[in-house]
Scaffold this motif. Sequence first.
Motif, mmCIF file in Angstrom:
data_model
loop_
_atom_site.group_PDB
_atom_site.id
_atom_site.type_symbol
_atom_site.label_atom_id
_atom_site.label_comp_id
_atom_site.label_asym_id
_atom_site.label_seq_id
_atom_site.Cartn_x
_atom_site.Cartn_y
_atom_site.Cartn_z
ATOM 1 N N THR A 1 0.839 -1.188 0.000
ATOM 2 C CA THR A 1 0.000 0.000 0.000
ATOM 3 C C THR A 1 0.876 1.240 0.000
ATOM 4 O O THR A 1 1.755 1.403 0.859
ATOM 5 C CB THR A 1 -0.920 0.007 1.231
ATOM 6 O OG1 THR A 1 -1.734 -1.158 1.215
ATOM 7 C CG2 THR A 1 -1.803 1.240 1.247
ATOM 8 N N LEU A 2 0.616 2.083 -0.978
ATOM 9 C CA LEU A 2 1.339 3.347 -1.094
ATOM 10 C C LEU A 2 0.315 4.445 -0.881
ATOM 11 O O LEU A 2 -0.685 4.504 -1.585
ATOM 12 C CB LEU A 2 1.990 3.481 -2.470
ATOM 13 C CG LEU A 2 2.861 2.289 -2.880
ATOM 14 C CD1 LEU A 2 3.267 2.432 -4.329
ATOM 15 C CD2 LEU A 2 4.085 2.229 -1.998
ATOM 16 N N GLY A 3 0.529 5.227 0.121
ATOM 17 C CA GLY A 3 -0.501 6.204 0.348
ATOM 18 C C GLY A 3 0.024 7.472 0.889
ATOM 19 O O GLY A 3 0.936 7.546 1.673
ATOM 20 N N SER A 4 -0.744 8.402 0.458
ATOM 21 C CA SER A 4 -0.617 9.663 1.115
ATOM 22 C C SER A 4 -1.501 9.617 2.347
ATOM 23 O O SER A 4 -1.472 10.496 3.170
ATOM 24 C CB SER A 4 -1.020 10.782 0.170
ATOM 25 O OG SER A 4 -2.164 10.424 -0.548
ATOM 26 N N LEU A 5 -2.316 8.499 2.481
ATOM 27 C CA LEU A 5 -3.242 8.366 3.605
ATOM 28 C C LEU A 5 -2.838 7.159 4.440
ATOM 29 O O LEU A 5 -2.622 6.080 3.904
ATOM 30 C CB LEU A 5 -4.673 8.184 3.073
ATOM 31 C CG LEU A 5 -5.805 8.273 4.083
ATOM 32 C CD1 LEU A 5 -5.800 9.620 4.793
ATOM 33 C CD2 LEU A 5 -7.140 8.061 3.382
ATOM 34 N N SER A 6 -2.744 7.363 5.764
ATOM 35 C CA SER A 6 -2.305 6.287 6.642
ATOM 36 C C SER A 6 -3.108 6.331 7.954
ATOM 37 O O SER A 6 -3.387 7.419 8.469
ATOM 38 C CB SER A 6 -0.811 6.422 6.955
ATOM 39 O OG SER A 6 -0.423 5.517 7.964
ATOM 40 N N ILE A 7 -3.488 5.136 8.466
ATOM 41 C CA ILE A 7 -4.135 5.057 9.789
ATOM 42 C C ILE A 7 -3.021 4.853 10.809
ATOM 43 O O ILE A 7 -2.362 3.810 10.832
ATOM 44 C CB ILE A 7 -5.150 3.906 9.854
ATOM 45 C CG1 ILE A 7 -6.200 4.053 8.764
ATOM 46 C CG2 ILE A 7 -5.810 3.853 11.225
ATOM 47 C CD1 ILE A 7 -7.167 2.871 8.688
ATOM 48 N N THR A 8 -2.816 5.862 11.637
ATOM 49 C CA THR A 8 -1.746 5.785 12.632
ATOM 50 C C THR A 8 -2.117 4.846 13.763
ATOM 51 O O THR A 8 -1.324 3.993 14.173
ATOM 52 C CB THR A 8 -1.451 7.187 13.190
ATOM 53 O OG1 THR A 8 -1.191 8.061 12.113
ATOM 54 C CG2 THR A 8 -0.253 7.144 14.130
ATOM 55 N N VAL B 1 -14.570 5.115 20.331
ATOM 56 C CA VAL B 1 -13.368 4.621 19.673
ATOM 57 C C VAL B 1 -12.826 5.750 18.804
ATOM 58 O O VAL B 1 -13.598 6.422 18.097
ATOM 59 C CB VAL B 1 -13.651 3.367 18.818
ATOM 60 C CG1 VAL B 1 -12.375 2.896 18.127
ATOM 61 C CG2 VAL B 1 -14.240 2.259 19.668
ATOM 62 N N SER B 2 -11.510 5.961 18.832
ATOM 63 C CA SER B 2 -10.871 7.013 18.037
ATOM 64 C C SER B 2 -9.962 6.406 16.993
ATOM 65 O O SER B 2 -9.315 5.380 17.231
ATOM 66 C CB SER B 2 -10.053 7.941 18.952
ATOM 67 O OG SER B 2 -10.890 8.614 19.865
ATOM 68 N N MET B 3 -9.921 7.057 15.821
ATOM 69 C CA MET B 3 -9.027 6.669 14.737
ATOM 70 C C MET B 3 -8.147 7.874 14.396
ATOM 71 O O MET B 3 -8.659 8.920 14.008
ATOM 72 C CB MET B 3 -9.828 6.233 13.506
ATOM 73 C CG MET B 3 -8.945 5.916 12.284
ATOM 74 S SD MET B 3 -9.902 5.681 10.775
ATOM 75 C CE MET B 3 -10.761 4.166 11.127
ATOM 76 N N ALA B 4 -6.828 7.709 14.558
ATOM 77 C CA ALA B 4 -5.888 8.754 14.188
ATOM 78 C C ALA B 4 -5.378 8.468 12.784
ATOM 79 O O ALA B 4 -4.892 7.365 12.511
ATOM 80 C CB ALA B 4 -4.737 8.820 15.182
ATOM 81 N N VAL B 5 -5.505 9.444 11.866
ATOM 82 C CA VAL B 5 -5.083 9.275 10.477
ATOM 83 C C VAL B 5 -4.094 10.377 10.124
ATOM 84 O O VAL B 5 -4.038 11.426 10.759
ATOM 85 C CB VAL B 5 -6.293 9.278 9.515
ATOM 86 C CG1 VAL B 5 -7.201 8.104 9.802
ATOM 87 C CG2 VAL B 5 -7.067 10.580 9.624
ATOM 88 N N GLN B 6 -3.324 10.117 9.047
ATOM 89 C CA GLN B 6 -2.276 11.056 8.661
ATOM 90 C C GLN B 6 -2.230 11.148 7.138
ATOM 91 O O GLN B 6 -2.334 10.136 6.433
ATOM 92 C CB GLN B 6 -0.925 10.594 9.209
ATOM 93 C CG GLN B 6 0.212 11.571 8.976
ATOM 94 C CD GLN B 6 1.507 11.076 9.610
ATOM 95 O OE1 GLN B 6 1.620 9.922 9.995
ATOM 96 N NE2 GLN B 6 2.475 11.964 9.723
ATOM 97 N N ASN B 7 -2.097 12.363 6.657
ATOM 98 C CA ASN B 7 -1.872 12.608 5.233
ATOM 99 C C ASN B 7 -0.377 12.775 5.049
ATOM 100 O O ASN B 7 0.217 13.760 5.482
ATOM 101 C CB ASN B 7 -2.622 13.863 4.790
ATOM 102 C CG ASN B 7 -2.447 14.130 3.300
ATOM 103 O OD1 ASN B 7 -1.685 13.451 2.615
ATOM 104 N ND2 ASN B 7 -3.150 15.145 2.792
ATOM 105 N N LEU B 8 0.223 11.763 4.412
ATOM 106 C CA LEU B 8 1.671 11.774 4.253
ATOM 107 C C LEU B 8 2.130 12.558 3.033
ATOM 108 O O LEU B 8 3.331 12.769 2.836
ATOM 109 C CB LEU B 8 2.187 10.329 4.156
ATOM 110 C CG LEU B 8 1.842 9.429 5.348
ATOM 111 C CD1 LEU B 8 2.272 7.997 5.050
ATOM 112 C CD2 LEU B 8 2.505 9.940 6.601
ATOM 113 N N GLY B 9 1.174 12.913 2.203
ATOM 114 C CA GLY B 9 1.518 13.668 0.995
ATOM 115 C C GLY B 9 1.368 15.164 1.200
ATOM 116 O O GLY B 9 1.107 15.650 2.310
#
Length: 821
Positions: free
Chosen positions: A279-286, A304-312
């Motif tokens: 998986t190559l993403g600018s989007l990642s679930i931390t 429940v919490s979901m932390a996400v990151q935009n790597l791009g």
Amino acid sequence: GFDGDNNYIADEAVTWNVDGPIGNLNSNSGTSTTFTAQTEGTGSIRAVHPNASIGSANSGTIRVNLGQVSRVVLRTAPNNGGQEFAGQTMTADQQTTVYAAGYDVGNNYLGDVSVTWSRTGSLAPPASGTGSSFTFSPTAAAADGSVNGRLVGTYGPGISDETGLITVFPGAPKGNISLTPVPPNLPADGVATSVFTSSIIKDGDGNDVGSGKYFTVSISPTAFGSIVEPDADSETAGHQITTNTSSRLQFTFRAGTLGGQATVNVSAGLSANGSQQITLGSLSITSISTNPQFVTQGQSGINVSMAVQNLGTATIQNIVGNLTFQGTVDRTSDYSVTAGAGNPTQISGNSSATLSFTVSVNPGAALELITLNGTIAGDISGTPVSANNAGNKDTWTVQRPANLAIQSVTAVRDTVSRGQTNLSVTVRIANNLGISNSAGASVDSVRLRFRQGPLDKTGDYIVAANAGNPTIIAGNDARDFTFTVNVGLGATLGAITLDAEVYGKDANSLAPKTDLNATTTDSWVVIEGNAFRIVSLTPSQSQVTAGMGRDWTVKMLLQNTAPSSVNLDLSTTRIAFTIGSQNVTSQYTIPQPAQFDEGGTVLPGNSTRTLTFVIDQTGSTTGFAGISGVARGTDSGTGLQVIDDTNDGGGAEVNVQSPGVLSIAAVQPSQPNVTAGRSFEWTITATVTNTGGSAVKLHPNPDSITVAVGNNQGYVFARPRTFVDGDSIIAGLGVKTLRIRVTQTGLLTGPQPITLRLKGTEINSNREFASNIAGGSVNVESPAVLEVVSVRPTQLKVTAGQTTHWQVIVSVINRGGSQVV
């Protein structure tokens, strides 16, 4: 040589020649030579005389035929073709055929011959069978050349040949290849890398292929990334990589700048291939995180919490997230998930965001450990991007809902009085006892309830919960809650039922849990003044004999500290005997007492009285018997029944033993021979056992020891009052020694029997009984009688003053039976 008339003259020296290639001569000159045939064909032997005028002679035609096989040669082709089979390297994919050529002693080829095939070394499969040829198709191989050996063909004893060394290397890669990227996800930043490692690669026979096997690696779509290692073979189409010494592929993938799923493929022709997505993403679930470690079936409102990151660098729009739940299988359908209303819909480049969810656990959710994961999706200018695996996941364990149940209410006292204080009451509360995977329960309060019939009398009592009462009851557990109760001065008289209520919550879901009635309640009787009770039970002896008919007693001490008297009900006041879990009272004969020892059946206020139970017949079951009791009566002040038992104290115990049994195991005189009619003292020793459980005492009268030697005439015995150890008592299962002194021996001679019997008294019951009759023997001899038979000197004459020795010999005879020393 011969003359002209054909007369033999002599052997002539000549020159020898072979015409035709059929063999050899051992000598080319002389009067004779020896021909050795070597090659199949025809020819002759010619002799040439040195005198040319004499000429030459010829043997005539000699035909040489083929001989027997004396040698075999392993060759690379049949029919004497090819060449001798020298050393060879091959792969496990190849095969080679060896031919056995036979030759006679003259090295004449006789044809391909049948031999028995075998092999040396580690070649596999082993060569076997017979025939003129053998095709070897190897299955074992090693990249380091350690699989090698030779093929051997044996024609017969002493006739064999072997090939040169054959070394087998692995064949071409074959089969499916798995690839593992570490890490499995990369940001699409054009920099991040992941190392791909393959499974061990095998050839078609399952051998590790070793190093240096070429594979083509490709990426689809090609724009999603590149391979960092250089192309290992620029002349072959595609990017080439090779296996390492561990028979694995290992290479580095560098992400491109486009997000999505990249597929990495490796192949070696059509026989070996594998692929793996990354998986190559600018989007990642931390991370996925939640607070509870345990949740309950049917529980709702779990955050429940979901932390996400935009790597791009580009903004990701139209963000949509969801949760997944994994147990032993996918359990996502066991949960209802609601996304938070304020969740972000876009994430700017190189930034993070948190999405919130509210989860409800379905009532039938699987009871197991659950891993929380998630998915996130969006787009960059219409191009989809997504991620489906959190870097850090959270877990919880699903449990059954808590269920509080009051099992029992137990009061220590059966009868209490107005104003009585410090009474102990215990409430036992269970939470799904016997049911695993249950949630814990928090206990908010436990309340005692007092009722008389339908009327609530709780207000008559002051109740205090004891410090240290539990606040949590784990699932599949039960706990005790203790209380101290004071009876009010105006408490309602009579029988009162003690019940309880419990109020609490499921420890996970906080759902209310209550139980308003105990499964088993208790009761007590309230009387004026203090309680009526059994103070103690006291047996008259601590040990008794099973089946004993001798009377013994148990005294029941009763106390009444109230001002009003109690009329004792003798018909229902009784004692009981229990051994282990068995009630054995029916084995005992216990007449009901008619009155207190002090007289009458009234127990006055503020007094104690004793009631004596006489046991006429003891039960037959042995062991430690617990003695319990119950006393009932009527309070003269209220007319209400009062009762007490020994369940809360005052009981006793008695040891019921098996009857004592005296047994004489052995009788032994102190010496084997004694002299008749003499007063020289000797002893008779007896080994005595008590095979029963009750202790036994020797009968106090020494004459109760019956002892006899022969007809007993003339014997005088000193009978003891104790055993050798000085004690007259032998315990149950004990062994002791008894010694009788014989102070006068009788006149009757010869071997005399000894008989012995004892009497004893059982200590528990005073029962008198006799032992068995035991025996031994002693030899009684007549007294010694010495008589001088003769007196004889060794010299009839001696000289006065003679200094040389001489002797007088006296002959003596013992005409009695006893030995004289």
